[in-house]
Write a protein that holds these residues in place. Structure first.
Motif, mmCIF file in Angstrom:
data_model
loop_
_atom_site.group_PDB
_atom_site.id
_atom_site.type_symbol
_atom_site.label_atom_id
_atom_site.label_comp_id
_atom_site.label_asym_id
_atom_site.label_seq_id
_atom_site.Cartn_x
_atom_site.Cartn_y
_atom_site.Cartn_z
ATOM 1 N N SER A 50 0.670 -7.899 -1.154
ATOM 2 C CA SER A 50 0.475 -6.841 -2.151
ATOM 3 C C SER A 50 -1.015 -6.536 -2.214
ATOM 4 O O SER A 50 -1.830 -7.318 -1.737
ATOM 5 N N TYR A 91 -0.440 0.034 4.565
ATOM 6 C CA TYR A 91 0.397 0.659 3.533
ATOM 7 C C TYR A 91 1.220 1.815 4.104
ATOM 8 O O TYR A 91 2.365 2.044 3.700
ATOM 9 N N SER A 107 5.052 -5.144 2.512
ATOM 10 C CA SER A 107 4.319 -6.410 2.651
ATOM 11 C C SER A 107 2.958 -6.238 3.324
ATOM 12 O O SER A 107 2.268 -7.219 3.606
#
Ligand code: CTP
Ligand code: MG
Length: 192
Positions: free
Chosen positions: A88, A76, A82
């Motif tokens: 996600s 993240y 992505s």
């Protein structure tokens, strides 16, 4: 597609697959107690054997999921759009659960087959011992996320098949190394 693209594809494929690679080693640490088959046999042969326990299954599975959450948190920071390929958080968690528990189900399927072939607990079964977890992880994940598995590990024109080939090779080497470490640490009775 140049060499660097292929290297990135292989490393990403390994990174994303780590939640499938940890559970079986973690099961050695967490394992023990009641066997999954509750000690039952079919035709005089154990269904799975004493090497497959509930504690190993859930302890190993949760270890894989926790690792996956850490991988997503790291991704993240660098790639919020992505997550290095988990796409996600929602999809990532589902994929990670499939990889982690799929690997343990594959390992149990391997033991089931070994017992049917009269191979005792802990005795070697080449190919099966090395790849049962990988097959289980891919099968369960493909059941729910076939496109993700295809795009990440199979697709040939873009070179994603190299991620799978890399996994198959790394798995052989890691399996050997981990078993020797487990043996030396006194966690396993035999170095394979
Ligand atoms: N283990 C466990 N529960 C699991 C998987 C593994 O408790 N679901 C632990 C057991 O202590 C097992 C060890 O991890 O002995 C090593 O796993 P593995 O090599 O897969 O089992 P083996 O004992 O070699 O048995 P098998 O012949 O059935 O593969
Ligand atoms: Mg074994």
């Amino acid at each position: 597609m140049d060499v660097l693209d292929v290297v990135v594809i292989m490393i990403a494929g390994l990174w994303l697959f780590l939640p499938a690679m940890l559970p079986n080693s973690a099961a050695v640490v967490f394992g023990g107690g009641t066997p999954v088959d509750l000690g039952k046999s079919i035709n005089g042969k154990r269904i799975l054997g004493d090497g497959k326990t509930w504690r190993g299954f859930f302890g190993g599975g949760l270890a894989g999921v926790v690792l996956g959450l850490i991988l997503m948190a790291i991704a993240y920071v660098f790639d919020p759009d992505s997550l290095f390929g988990y796409m996600s958080f929602r999809k990532g968690i589902c994929i990670i659960v499939c990889l982690s528990f799929g690997s343990l189900l594959g390992d149990m399927l391997g033991s089931f087959i070994k017992r049917r072939l009269n191979i005792e607990r802990g005795k070697k079964a080449p190919v099966l011992d090395q790849y049962d977890f990988l097959i289980g992880a891919f099968l369960l994940t493909s059941l729910f996320y076939p496109h993700w598995v295809y795009d990440t590990y199979i697709e040939i024109p873009g070179g994603h098949i190299f991620a799978l080939i890399f996994l198959l090779i790394i798995t052989l080497l890691l399996h050997r190394a981990m078993n020797i470490i487990g043996y030396k640490a006194g966690l396993k009775d035999v170095p394979w």
